[in-house]
Design a protein around this motif. Structure first.
Motif, PDB file in Angstrom:
ATOM      1  N   ALA A   1      34.196  72.883   7.384  1.00 40.27           N
ATOM      2  CA  ALA A   1      33.901  71.730   6.525  1.00 40.27           C
ATOM      3  C   ALA A   1      35.179  71.033   6.081  1.00 40.27           C
ATOM      4  CB  ALA A   1      33.087  72.186   5.315  1.00 40.27           C
ATOM      5  N   MET A   2      36.202  71.800   5.723  1.00 37.95           N
ATOM      6  CA  MET A   2      37.452  71.202   5.264  1.00 37.95           C
ATOM      7  C   MET A   2      38.148  70.444   6.387  1.00 37.95           C
ATOM      8  SD  MET A   2      38.882  74.339   2.926  1.00 37.95           S
ATOM      9  CE  MET A   2      37.827  75.105   1.695  1.00 37.95           C
ATOM     10  N   ARG A   3      38.143  71.003   7.599  1.00 37.41           N
ATOM     11  CA  ARG A   3      38.770  70.291   8.715  1.00 37.41           C
ATOM     12  C   ARG A   3      38.049  68.986   9.004  1.00 37.41           C
ATOM     13  NH1 ARG A   3      42.558  72.209  12.401  1.00 37.41           N
ATOM     14  NH2 ARG A   3      42.434  70.020  13.018  1.00 37.41           N
ATOM     15  N   LEU A   4      36.736  68.977   8.893  1.00 41.91           N
ATOM     16  CA  LEU A   4      35.989  67.741   9.123  1.00 41.91           C
ATOM     17  C   LEU A   4      36.362  66.692   8.082  1.00 41.91           C
ATOM     18  CD1 LEU A   4      32.420  69.050  10.035  1.00 41.91           C
ATOM     19  CD2 LEU A   4      34.247  68.339  11.571  1.00 41.91           C
ATOM     20  N   VAL A   5      36.423  67.123   6.820  1.00 40.09           N
ATOM     21  CA  VAL A   5      36.775  66.187   5.753  1.00 40.09           C
ATOM     22  C   VAL A   5      38.196  65.661   5.945  1.00 40.09           C
ATOM     23  CG1 VAL A   5      37.207  65.971   3.277  1.00 40.09           C
ATOM     24  CG2 VAL A   5      35.173  67.176   4.081  1.00 40.09           C
ATOM     25  N   ALA A   6      39.100  66.545   6.312  1.00 42.65           N
ATOM     26  CA  ALA A   6      40.520  66.171   6.384  1.00 42.65           C
ATOM     27  C   ALA A   6      40.881  65.410   7.651  1.00 42.65           C
ATOM     28  CB  ALA A   6      41.384  67.431   6.271  1.00 42.65           C
ATOM     29  N   ASP A   7      40.213  65.736   8.778  1.00 44.21           N
ATOM     30  CA  ASP A   7      40.744  65.295  10.065  1.00 44.21           C
ATOM     31  C   ASP A   7      39.753  64.605  10.990  1.00 44.21           C
ATOM     32  OD1 ASP A   7      43.260  66.393   9.445  1.00 44.21           O
ATOM     33  OD2 ASP A   7      42.601  68.372  10.093  1.00 44.21           O
ATOM     34  N   TRP A   8      38.515  64.406  10.566  1.00 43.16           N
ATOM     35  CA  TRP A   8      37.552  63.752  11.456  1.00 43.16           C
ATOM     36  C   TRP A   8      37.060  62.466  10.808  1.00 43.16           C
ATOM     37  CZ3 TRP A   8      31.806  64.231  12.651  1.00 43.16           C
ATOM     38  CH2 TRP A   8      31.535  63.758  13.944  1.00 43.16           C
ATOM     39  N   PRO A   9      37.654  61.320  11.132  1.00 44.39           N
ATOM     40  CA  PRO A   9      37.279  60.060  10.483  1.00 44.39           C
ATOM     41  C   PRO A   9      35.819  59.690  10.666  1.00 44.39           C
ATOM     42  CG  PRO A   9      39.345  59.823  11.686  1.00 44.39           C
ATOM     43  CD  PRO A   9      38.779  61.156  12.066  1.00 44.39           C
ATOM     44  N   GLU A  10      35.208  60.137  11.762  1.00 42.16           N
ATOM     45  CA  GLU A  10      33.815  59.793  12.040  1.00 42.16           C
ATOM     46  C   GLU A  10      32.864  60.391  11.000  1.00 42.16           C
ATOM     47  OE1 GLU A  10      33.062  57.718  14.250  1.00 42.16           O
ATOM     48  OE2 GLU A  10      34.716  57.695  15.686  1.00 42.16           O
ATOM     49  N   LEU A  11      33.348  61.307  10.199  1.00 40.92           N
ATOM     50  CA  LEU A  11      32.495  61.921   9.187  1.00 40.92           C
ATOM     51  C   LEU A  11      31.920  60.878   8.229  1.00 40.92           C
ATOM     52  CD1 LEU A  11      31.460  64.692   8.186  1.00 40.92           C
ATOM     53  CD2 LEU A  11      33.442  64.786   6.681  1.00 40.92           C
ATOM     54  N   ASP A  12      32.603  59.762   8.068  1.00 42.03           N
ATOM     55  CA  ASP A  12      32.100  58.713   7.188  1.00 42.03           C
ATOM     56  C   ASP A  12      30.880  58.011   7.766  1.00 42.03           C
ATOM     57  OD1 ASP A  12      34.107  59.187   5.344  1.00 42.03           O
ATOM     58  OD2 ASP A  12      35.481  57.722   6.241  1.00 42.03           O
ATOM     59  N   GLU A  13      30.667  58.158   9.087  1.00 39.98           N
ATOM     60  CA  GLU A  13      29.577  57.451   9.752  1.00 39.98           C
ATOM     61  C   GLU A  13      28.455  58.367  10.225  1.00 39.98           C
ATOM     62  OE1 GLU A  13      31.126  55.108  12.943  1.00 39.98           O
ATOM     63  OE2 GLU A  13      32.931  54.541  11.846  1.00 39.98           O
ATOM     64  N   VAL A  14      28.707  59.660  10.264  1.00 41.66           N
ATOM     65  CA  VAL A  14      27.760  60.596  10.873  1.00 41.66           C
ATOM     66  C   VAL A  14      27.362  61.666   9.868  1.00 41.66           C
ATOM     67  CG1 VAL A  14      27.421  62.238  12.768  1.00 41.66           C
ATOM     68  CG2 VAL A  14      28.874  60.232  13.100  1.00 41.66           C
ATOM     69  N   ASP A  15      26.082  61.962   9.806  1.00 38.90           N
ATOM     70  CA  ASP A  15      25.622  63.088   8.995  1.00 38.90           C
ATOM     71  C   ASP A  15      25.924  64.388   9.732  1.00 38.90           C
ATOM     72  OD1 ASP A  15      24.605  61.518   6.958  1.00 38.90           O
ATOM     73  OD2 ASP A  15      22.624  61.353   7.879  1.00 38.90           O
ATOM     74  N   VAL A  16      26.468  65.356   8.996  1.00 39.63           N
ATOM     75  CA  VAL A  16      26.796  66.659   9.578  1.00 39.63           C
ATOM     76  C   VAL A  16      26.159  67.752   8.726  1.00 39.63           C
ATOM     77  CG1 VAL A  16      28.624  68.284  10.206  1.00 39.63           C
ATOM     78  CG2 VAL A  16      28.978  65.824  10.528  1.00 39.63           C
ATOM     79  N   GLU A  17      25.523  68.699   9.380  1.00 42.17           N
ATOM     80  CA  GLU A  17      24.965  69.861   8.704  1.00 42.17           C
ATOM     81  C   GLU A  17      25.721  71.103   9.165  1.00 42.17           C
ATOM     82  OE1 GLU A  17      20.833  70.027   9.666  1.00 42.17           O
ATOM     83  OE2 GLU A  17      20.339  68.163   8.593  1.00 42.17           O
ATOM     84  N   VAL A  18      26.223  71.887   8.224  1.00 39.23           N
ATOM     85  CA  VAL A  18      26.896  73.145   8.545  1.00 39.23           C
ATOM     86  C   VAL A  18      26.058  74.284   7.977  1.00 39.23           C
ATOM     87  CG1 VAL A  18      28.992  74.524   8.336  1.00 39.23           C
ATOM     88  CG2 VAL A  18      29.150  72.019   8.488  1.00 39.23           C
ATOM     89  N   VAL A  19      25.611  75.159   8.859  1.00 41.85           N
ATOM     90  CA  VAL A  19      24.819  76.331   8.479  1.00 41.85           C
ATOM     91  C   VAL A  19      25.665  77.566   8.747  1.00 41.85           C
ATOM     92  CG1 VAL A  19      22.705  77.648   8.904  1.00 41.85           C
ATOM     93  CG2 VAL A  19      22.659  75.145   9.011  1.00 41.85           C
ATOM     94  N   ALA A  20      25.660  78.497   7.807  1.00 45.96           N
ATOM     95  CA  ALA A  20      26.431  79.737   7.940  1.00 45.96           C
ATOM     96  C   ALA A  20      25.487  80.919   7.772  1.00 45.96           C
ATOM     97  CB  ALA A  20      27.545  79.783   6.906  1.00 45.96           C
ATOM     98  N   ALA A  21      25.612  81.904   8.649  1.00 51.00           N
ATOM     99  CA  ALA A  21      24.663  83.011   8.628  1.00 51.00           C
ATOM    100  C   ALA A  21      25.360  84.335   8.903  1.00 51.00           C
ATOM    101  CB  ALA A  21      23.566  82.783   9.678  1.00 51.00           C
ATOM    102  N   ASP A  22      24.808  85.397   8.338  1.00 52.29           N
ATOM    103  CA  ASP A  22      25.357  86.738   8.544  1.00 52.29           C
ATOM    104  C   ASP A  22      24.247  87.754   8.340  1.00 52.29           C
ATOM    105  OD1 ASP A  22      28.546  87.757   8.550  1.00 52.29           O
ATOM    106  OD2 ASP A  22      27.066  89.278   8.022  1.00 52.29           O
TER     107      ASP A  22
END
Length: 297
Positions: free
Chosen positions: A139-160
């Motif tokens: 999530a942090m890398r997307l916020v910091a380094d992926w400009p397209e995040l402003d235009e695209v919805d992203v869902e991050v699911v974490a499981a264990d």
């Protein structure tokens, strides 16, 4: 079962004693069937100590505890799985793979989305996520380094499979061991102080992750995970034997959309497990792709 050289046979059965050879064999078989993880004789002491902790907490002898376990007591089963799960992680581990995600994989995913006029969210799965450092790093890398995040919805699911580490991941508080690769600018941007040498992930990032349980070798349960564009499954298949690793690979295949990408750990290779994925050589390293009809890796 043979006893490792130099290790005396064990005969204790009371709570607090180490396991007998027969007890160890029964627990090892149960764990393998439940999780796909196979403990060798070199892990005997590790298993003995954690199983006897579970037996002691149950307040009865091994026979009564194991009978309840085999009888379907899910509370006992989860406690044992939690005890036997090894969790070794930290922020930005194998960071070149996050480079690959941002600079190579997601641009391909987004290009295909636009070609298909598909406006559904880009979905990323981290499994096993342990105490959360991996999905938060994503999530942090997307916020910091992926400009397209402003235009695209992203869902991050974490499981264990380990409910205890999931609780820790949701709490999102970390010490020096987890934080040693986090640059100062990120500490200021993505963390807040949480005590002496303790840091907590900021709310905006915490709330971006959905945490849930998953057992990679449970095909029925893994059917709940579908239509992911990217799956991170790093440094866990090395703990499986050939049969379990192949089953896990098939379940990961099912979790991905056609054309989706799989990241493994640096010491893992899908080519030694299953031929169902296509290897893709990127500038940052190799990833694996679920084939898509008419698509080129």
């Amino acid at each position: 079962m043979s006893v490792p050289a130099g290790t005396p046979a064990r005969t204790g059965t009371a709570a607090g004693d180490l396991l007998t050879d027969a007890q160890f064999a029964r627990v090892r078989e149960w764990v393998y069937r439940r999780t796909g993880i196979q403990f060798g004789d070199n892990k005997r002491y590790f298993v003995d100590k954690r199983v006897t902790t579970c037996v002691r907490a149950h307040g009865k002898d091994f026979a009564a505890w194991f009978a309840a376990l085999r009888g379907g007591d899910e509370r006992l089963a989860q406690v044992l799985v939690n005890e036997l799960t090894v969790n070794e992680t930290y922020f930005l581990r194998e960071d070149h793979q996050f480079d690959a995600l941002v600079h190579s994989v997601l641009p391909r995913v987004l290009a295909q989305r636009r070609a298909d006029r598909d406006r559904s969210p880009v979905r990323v799965l981290s499994v096993p996520c342990s105490t959360g450092e991996e999905p938060y790093s994503i999530a942090m890398r997307l916020v910091a380094d992926w400009p397209e995040l402003d235009e695209v919805d992203v869902e991050v699911v974490a499981a264990d499979i380990d409910t205890r580490v999931l609780d820790q991941a949701r709490a999102a508080e970390y010490g020096p061991r987890s934080m040693h690769r986090v640059p100062p600018a990120w500490r200021s941007r993505f963390f807040e102080p949480a005590g002496a040498e303790r840091y907590r992930v900021v709310a905006d990032v915490r709330e971006a992750i959905e945490f849930t349980t998953a057992n990679l070798c449970d095909t029925t349960a893994m059917r709940a995970f579908r239509q992911f564009d990217v799956v991170f499954c790093r440094n866990v298949l090395i703990y499986f034997d050939e049969v379990s690793a192949r089953r896990a690979a098939e379940n990961l295949f099912g979790a991905l959309r056609p054309g989706g990408y799989l990241f493994l750990g640096h010491s893992e290779s899908m080519s030694r497990i299953s031929p169902i994925f296509d290897p893709v050589r990127l500038p940052e390293g190799i990833v694996y792709r679920r084939p898509a009809i008419g698509a080129t890796p």
